[in-house]
Design a protein around this motif. Structure first.
Motif, PDB file in Angstrom:
ATOM      1  N   THR A 251       0.791  -1.226   0.000  1.00 13.46           N
ATOM      2  CA  THR A 251       0.000   0.000   0.000  1.00 13.46           C
ATOM      3  C   THR A 251       0.828   1.283   0.000  1.00 13.46           C
ATOM      4  O   THR A 251       0.553   2.222  -0.715  1.00 13.46           O
ATOM      5  CB  THR A 251      -0.851  -0.001   1.293  1.00 13.46           C
ATOM      6  OG1 THR A 251      -1.449  -1.276   1.405  1.00 13.46           O
ATOM      7  CG2 THR A 251      -1.887   1.043   1.273  1.00 13.46           C
ATOM      8  N   VAL A 252       1.821   1.305   0.868  1.00 11.17           N
ATOM      9  CA  VAL A 252       2.563   2.543   1.083  1.00 11.17           C
ATOM     10  C   VAL A 252       3.953   2.402   0.482  1.00 11.17           C
ATOM     11  O   VAL A 252       4.692   1.490   0.842  1.00 11.17           O
ATOM     12  CB  VAL A 252       2.684   2.850   2.588  1.00 11.17           C
ATOM     13  CG1 VAL A 252       3.512   4.104   2.805  1.00 11.17           C
ATOM     14  CG2 VAL A 252       1.307   3.030   3.185  1.00 11.17           C
ATOM     15  N   GLY A 253       4.274   3.280  -0.445  1.00  7.97           N
ATOM     16  CA  GLY A 253       5.616   3.278  -1.022  1.00  7.97           C
ATOM     17  C   GLY A 253       5.650   2.648  -2.392  1.00  7.97           C
ATOM     18  O   GLY A 253       5.727   3.323  -3.409  1.00  7.97           O
ATOM     19  N   ARG A 254       5.539   1.322  -2.446  1.00  6.97           N
ATOM     20  CA  ARG A 254       5.669   0.615  -3.719  1.00  6.97           C
ATOM     21  C   ARG A 254       4.578   1.035  -4.708  1.00  6.97           C
ATOM     22  O   ARG A 254       4.835   1.254  -5.883  1.00  6.97           O
ATOM     23  CB  ARG A 254       5.588  -0.897  -3.471  1.00  6.97           C
ATOM     24  CG  ARG A 254       6.399  -1.726  -4.411  1.00  6.97           C
ATOM     25  CD  ARG A 254       7.888  -1.569  -4.184  1.00  6.97           C
ATOM     26  NE  ARG A 254       8.242  -1.722  -2.788  1.00  6.97           N
ATOM     27  CZ  ARG A 254       8.573  -2.868  -2.217  1.00  6.97           C
ATOM     28  NH1 ARG A 254       8.631  -3.948  -2.923  1.00  6.97           N
ATOM     29  NH2 ARG A 254       8.890  -2.926  -0.955  1.00  6.97           N
ATOM     30  N   THR A 255       3.352   1.185  -4.205  1.00  8.00           N
ATOM     31  CA  THR A 255       2.236   1.572  -5.071  1.00  8.00           C
ATOM     32  C   THR A 255       2.494   2.942  -5.690  1.00  8.00           C
ATOM     33  O   THR A 255       2.312   3.136  -6.903  1.00  8.00           O
ATOM     34  CB  THR A 255       0.933   1.584  -4.245  1.00  8.00           C
ATOM     35  OG1 THR A 255       0.664   0.250  -3.850  1.00  8.00           O
ATOM     36  CG2 THR A 255      -0.236   2.124  -5.037  1.00  8.00           C
ATOM     37  N   GLN A 256       2.941   3.898  -4.879  1.00  4.81           N
ATOM     38  CA  GLN A 256       3.173   5.250  -5.397  1.00  4.81           C
ATOM     39  C   GLN A 256       4.395   5.274  -6.321  1.00  4.81           C
ATOM     40  O   GLN A 256       4.415   6.018  -7.302  1.00  4.81           O
ATOM     41  CB  GLN A 256       3.338   6.236  -4.236  1.00  4.81           C
ATOM     42  CG  GLN A 256       2.063   6.433  -3.403  1.00  4.81           C
ATOM     43  CD  GLN A 256       1.763   5.264  -2.476  1.00  4.81           C
ATOM     44  OE1 GLN A 256       2.682   4.562  -2.018  1.00  4.81           O
ATOM     45  NE2 GLN A 256       0.492   5.040  -2.169  1.00  4.81           N
ATOM     46  N   ASP A 257       5.403   4.445  -6.028  1.00  7.16           N
ATOM     47  CA  ASP A 257       6.554   4.334  -6.936  1.00  7.16           C
ATOM     48  C   ASP A 257       6.091   3.856  -8.310  1.00  7.16           C
ATOM     49  O   ASP A 257       6.498   4.382  -9.343  1.00  7.16           O
ATOM     50  CB  ASP A 257       7.579   3.315  -6.398  1.00  7.16           C
ATOM     51  CG  ASP A 257       8.426   3.891  -5.273  1.00  7.16           C
ATOM     52  OD1 ASP A 257       8.401   5.123  -5.077  1.00  7.16           O
ATOM     53  OD2 ASP A 257       9.106   3.106  -4.590  1.00  7.16           O
ATOM     54  N   LEU A 258       5.225   2.849  -8.315  1.00  6.78           N
ATOM     55  CA  LEU A 258       4.713   2.309  -9.579  1.00  6.78           C
ATOM     56  C   LEU A 258       3.932   3.366 -10.354  1.00  6.78           C
ATOM     57  O   LEU A 258       4.110   3.515 -11.558  1.00  6.78           O
ATOM     58  CB  LEU A 258       3.777   1.128  -9.294  1.00  6.78           C
ATOM     59  CG  LEU A 258       4.431  -0.233  -9.154  1.00  6.78           C
ATOM     60  CD1 LEU A 258       3.406  -1.218  -8.614  1.00  6.78           C
ATOM     61  CD2 LEU A 258       4.968  -0.715 -10.498  1.00  6.78           C
ATOM     62  N   LEU A 259       3.068   4.091  -9.643  1.00  2.57           N
ATOM     63  CA  LEU A 259       2.268   5.119 -10.316  1.00  2.57           C
ATOM     64  C   LEU A 259       3.181   6.176 -10.935  1.00  2.57           C
ATOM     65  O   LEU A 259       2.960   6.633 -12.056  1.00  2.57           O
ATOM     66  CB  LEU A 259       1.286   5.769  -9.331  1.00  2.57           C
ATOM     67  CG  LEU A 259       0.179   4.839  -8.812  1.00  2.57           C
ATOM     68  CD1 LEU A 259      -0.666   5.549  -7.756  1.00  2.57           C
ATOM     69  CD2 LEU A 259      -0.707   4.343  -9.958  1.00  2.57           C
ATOM     70  N   HIS A 260       4.218   6.542 -10.187  1.00  3.60           N
ATOM     71  CA  HIS A 260       5.150   7.548 -10.712  1.00  3.60           C
ATOM     72  C   HIS A 260       5.891   7.022 -11.949  1.00  3.60           C
ATOM     73  O   HIS A 260       6.007   7.724 -12.956  1.00  3.60           O
ATOM     74  CB  HIS A 260       6.151   7.957  -9.632  1.00  3.60           C
ATOM     75  CG  HIS A 260       7.249   8.820 -10.164  1.00  3.60           C
ATOM     76  ND1 HIS A 260       7.010  10.090 -10.647  1.00  3.60           N
ATOM     77  CD2 HIS A 260       8.570   8.585 -10.347  1.00  3.60           C
ATOM     78  CE1 HIS A 260       8.147  10.604 -11.088  1.00  3.60           C
ATOM     79  NE2 HIS A 260       9.103   9.712 -10.912  1.00  3.60           N
ATOM     80  N   LEU A 261       6.349   5.771 -11.883  1.00  9.50           N
ATOM     81  CA  LEU A 261       7.055   5.197 -13.040  1.00  9.50           C
ATOM     82  C   LEU A 261       6.118   5.117 -14.248  1.00  9.50           C
ATOM     83  O   LEU A 261       6.530   5.356 -15.387  1.00  9.50           O
ATOM     84  CB  LEU A 261       7.608   3.806 -12.716  1.00  9.50           C
ATOM     85  CG  LEU A 261       8.822   3.770 -11.774  1.00  9.50           C
ATOM     86  CD1 LEU A 261       9.236   2.337 -11.509  1.00  9.50           C
ATOM     87  CD2 LEU A 261       9.989   4.572 -12.346  1.00  9.50           C
ATOM     88  N   MET A 262       4.853   4.791 -14.002  1.00  5.84           N
ATOM     89  CA  MET A 262       3.883   4.719 -15.101  1.00  5.84           C
ATOM     90  C   MET A 262       3.657   6.100 -15.716  1.00  5.84           C
ATOM     91  O   MET A 262       3.577   6.234 -16.932  1.00  5.84           O
ATOM     92  CB  MET A 262       2.562   4.150 -14.595  1.00  5.84           C
ATOM     93  CG  MET A 262       2.621   2.658 -14.355  1.00  5.84           C
ATOM     94  SD  MET A 262       1.015   2.089 -13.800  1.00  5.84           S
ATOM     95  CE  MET A 262       1.330   0.337 -13.732  1.00  5.84           C
ATOM     96  N   ALA A 263       3.544   7.119 -14.855  1.00  3.31           N
ATOM     97  CA  ALA A 263       3.335   8.480 -15.369  1.00  3.31           C
ATOM     98  C   ALA A 263       4.552   8.909 -16.198  1.00  3.31           C
ATOM     99  O   ALA A 263       4.414   9.473 -17.280  1.00  3.31           O
ATOM    100  CB  ALA A 263       3.096   9.442 -14.207  1.00  3.31           C
ATOM    101  N   GLU A 264       5.746   8.595 -15.698  1.00  2.00           N
ATOM    102  CA  GLU A 264       6.971   9.027 -16.383  1.00  2.00           C
ATOM    103  C   GLU A 264       7.219   8.289 -17.690  1.00  2.00           C
ATOM    104  O   GLU A 264       7.810   8.826 -18.619  1.00  2.00           O
ATOM    105  CB  GLU A 264       8.161   8.781 -15.453  1.00  2.00           C
ATOM    106  CG  GLU A 264       8.621  10.017 -14.758  1.00  2.00           C
ATOM    107  CD  GLU A 264      10.074   9.888 -14.330  1.00  2.00           C
ATOM    108  OE1 GLU A 264      10.685  10.932 -14.103  1.00  2.00           O
ATOM    109  OE2 GLU A 264      10.605   8.760 -14.226  1.00  2.00           O
ATOM    110  N   ASN A 265       6.802   7.028 -17.736  1.00  2.00           N
ATOM    111  CA  ASN A 265       7.076   6.200 -18.915  1.00  2.00           C
ATOM    112  C   ASN A 265       5.814   5.914 -19.718  1.00  2.00           C
ATOM    113  O   ASN A 265       5.731   4.903 -20.417  1.00  2.00           O
ATOM    114  CB  ASN A 265       7.728   4.879 -18.478  1.00  2.00           C
ATOM    115  CG  ASN A 265       9.064   5.118 -17.813  1.00  2.00           C
ATOM    116  OD1 ASN A 265      10.063   5.361 -18.479  1.00  2.00           O
ATOM    117  ND2 ASN A 265       9.093   5.093 -16.494  1.00  2.00           N
TER     118      ASN A 265
END
Ligand SMILES: [Zn+2]
Length: 461
Positions: A251-265
Motif C-alpha cells: 500500500t505505502v511506497g511501492r504503489t506510489q513508486d509504480l504510479l510515478h514510473l507509469m506516469a513518467e514512462n
C-alpha cells in the motif's frame, strides 16, 4: 553522563523494532513495532512489554510501517498515556494503517476462535482492535523535519528525511546534562538511492553513537534503468498477448513508486492502450496522503487537484462492487491490488479470474516471504488453491527486483561513511547473514567500531 540505550527488538531480525533510551531518570521508547512472519513469531506480540509502561515518558516513531509502529495500539491499550512523537506525514499514514492493522487482528482472532470453539479450547482476544488503532493516534505529536523539540528534560529530538517512504525519519537525539552533551542517531529505515519518488537520504556528520538498519546489508540492488527496461518488456509482451496484468503491491511506497514510473514512462510503455486500476481502499487513501504532502519529495506526481495528470486512464476503485466490475475485463487491464504477498485482499479475486489464463501476466515487485501464496507463485507452483478450489497456474510470472524501498549495502556504507568522527555503530533490523558482510565492510573500508546488536544488550553512551 547518565545515558543508556537498550535493544529490545529487531535484533537479528527485520521486524518488531523496539529500543529503550534512559536519559537521566527519564525513559523514552524508540519504535514500538509489530513482530511479523509466521504464527510462532507473531505470538511474541502478546508477551508483556519488557519494561513498566508507567515509567515511559515519551515514545518516538521513525515511520509508519507496521513493523515499526504496530504495537503502539497495544501499548496505549495497556495504559500508556503520554505523547508519541512522529513526523507529520508519517502520522497521517499511521492514521490509516493502525486501524487497518486492528481490523486484521480482529478478523484473525475471529477465525482462530471459530477453531477453538470447535475444539473446546479457551477463546482469545484480538491483539488489539480497530478502535485501539484509531484511539492511540490521539496521542500523536506530529513534528516536521529539521524542527528541534525537547521531548523530556534535556533531551532534544530532531527528525531528518530518511528517503524510505513518505514521512520516514532518521532520529537524532541530543542529551544535555550540565556542560556536557551527547548525540545518538538512529537510522530508522533508510531509502534506496535510486528510489523513484522519495528524496535522497539525509546524511549527518557527527554523532556519539549510531545504530542503523541492515536489512539489505549483504546485497546490491539493480539500477532503476534496468527495472524500467524490464517493465517495458512485460508491458510489450502483455499487449501482444491481449491479457491482463496483475501487480500485487504494498500500500505505502511501492504503489506510489509504480504510479510515478507509469506516469513518467507513459508513452514508452504505451500505457494509452491500457486501463490502470488501483484496486485497494488502503492504497487509495495512502496515495491521497502522498498527494497532500507532495512538498516532501521532489517529483511532480500529482497536480493541484490531487490527480495524476499523465495517467488519463487511471481508475481508483474503492467499493467491492467497483472491484468486481474489473473481474469482467478480459484484456487491457493493469490491476494494482493488495496484499503485496497475495496473502489476502482483493488480489486473490483477480488471481481467481486470471491465474489460469496464459495470456495474462503477474508482476511481482516486492519481497515474498516463505509460506505466502506470492512466494509459491514465484517458485513456479503448477496449481494454487483459492477458497477451496484448485486453479492451474498459467499466468506468466515476472519478478522485478529493483523497486526496493530499502538502502542496499552501498547506501548503508555511504550513509555511515558521512559521519566524520567514525562513532561506534550498532547494527539492528537485519538478519545475521546480512549484518555480517556489512559489518566487515564498515570495519575494513572505514575503520568503523561496529557491533551487531544483541537482544536486551545495554550500551552506555
Ligand atoms: Zn520501513
Amino acid at each position: 553522563m547518565n545515558l543508556q540505550l537498550q535493544f529490545l527488538g529487531a535484533t537479528g531480525e527485520v521486524t518488531g523494532s523496539l529500543y529503550a533510551l534512559r536519559a537521566g531518570h527519564h525513559l523514552v521508547l524508540l519504535e514500538c513495532g509489530l513482530i511479523q512472519g509466521g504464527a510462532q513469531n507473531e505470538e511474541r506480540n502478546r508477551d508483556p512489554f519488557p519494561f513498566d509502561i508507567g515509567d515511559i515518558d515519551a515514545v518516538v516513531l521513525s515511520h509508519s510501517h507496521i513493523d515499526h509502529s504496530g504495537r503502539i495500539p497495544r501499548l496505549v491499550r495497556q495504559g500508556y498515556k503520554g505523547p508519541v512523537y512522529i513526523q507529520e506525514a508519517a502520522a497521517a499514514l499511521c492514521e490509516i494503517m493502525l486501524p487497518d492493522s486492528g481490523y486484521l487482528n480482529e478478523k484473525e482472532a475471529e477465525w482462530e476462535n471459530k477453531k477453538r470453539r470447535r475444539n473446546g479450547q479457551p477463546l482469545i482476544d484480538p491483539l488489539y482492535t480497530r478502535e485501539d488503532g484509531e484511539r492511540c493516534t490521539e496521542q500523536f505529536q506530529p513534528i516536521s523535519y529539521g524542527n528541534p523539540v525537547e521531548i523530556v528534560h534535556g533531551l532534544t529530538l530532531r527528525f531528518h528525511d530518511a528517503g524510505h517512504i513518505l514521512g520516514s525519519s532518521i532520529v537524532e537525539l541530543r542529551y544535555s546534562d550540565g556542560d556536557s552533551s551527547r548525540t545518538i542517531v538512529f537510522s530508522g529505515d533508510l531509502g534506496f538511492r535510486d528510489a523513484p519518488v522519495m528524496n535522497p537520504v539525509t546524511r549527518l556528520e557527527k554523532a556519539d553513537l549510531v545504530f542503523m538498519e541492515s536489512t539489505y546489508g549483504d546485497r546490491l540492488h539493480r539500477p532503476i534503468e534496468d527495472t524500467i527496461d524490464e517493465l517495458s518488456e512485460v508491458f510489450q509482451s502483455a499487449r501482444a498477448a491481449q491479457g491482463n496484468i496483475l501487480i500485487p503491491a504494498f500500500t505505502v511506497g511501492r504503489t506510489q513508486d509504480l504510479l510515478h514510473l507509469m506516469a513518467e514512462n507513459y508513452d514508452r510503455w504505451r500505457l494509452d492502450k491500457w486501463h490502470i486500476f488501483l484496486d485497494s481502499p488502503m492504497g487509495i487513501e495512502a496515495t491521497g496522503v502522498y498527494a497532500r504532502f507532495r512538498h516532501l519529495y521532489d517529483v511532480e506526481l500529482f497536480g493541484a487537484d490531487g490527480r495524476i495528470p499523465e495517467l488519463e486512464n487511471f481508475h481508483q476503485t474503492r467499493t467491492p462492487e467497483e472491484s468486481m466490475i474489473i473481474n469482467e475485463v478480459e484484456s487491457g487491464a493493469i490491476i494494482i491490488a493488495g496484499s503485496g504477498m497475495c496473502s489476502g485482499g482483493r488480489i486473490l479475486h483477480h488471481l481467481k479470474h486470471n491465474v489460469w489464463r496464459p495470456q495474462c501476466h503477474l508482476v511481482i515487485v516486492g519481497y515474498q516471504a516463505q509460506g505466502t501464496l506470492g512466494r509459491r507463485l514465484v517458485d513456479g507452483a503448477d496449481t494454487i488453491r483459492l477458497w477451496g478450489e484448485e486453479y492451474r497456474v498459467r499466468i506468466r510470472v515476472h519478478t522485478i527486483g529493483g523497486l526496493s524501498a530499502h538502502a542496499d549495502q552501498q547506501d548503508l556504507v555511504d550513509w555511515y561513511g558521512a559521519f566524520r568522527n567514525r562513532p561506534p555503530v550498532y547494527l539492528v533490523h537485519g538478519e545475521r547473514r546480512a549484518q555480517e558482510p556489512l559489518a566487515r565492510r564498515l570495519r575494513d573500508e572505514l575503520g568503523a567500531p561496529v557491533k551487531i546488536a544483541e537482544y536486551a544488550q545495554i550500551v552506555a553512551v
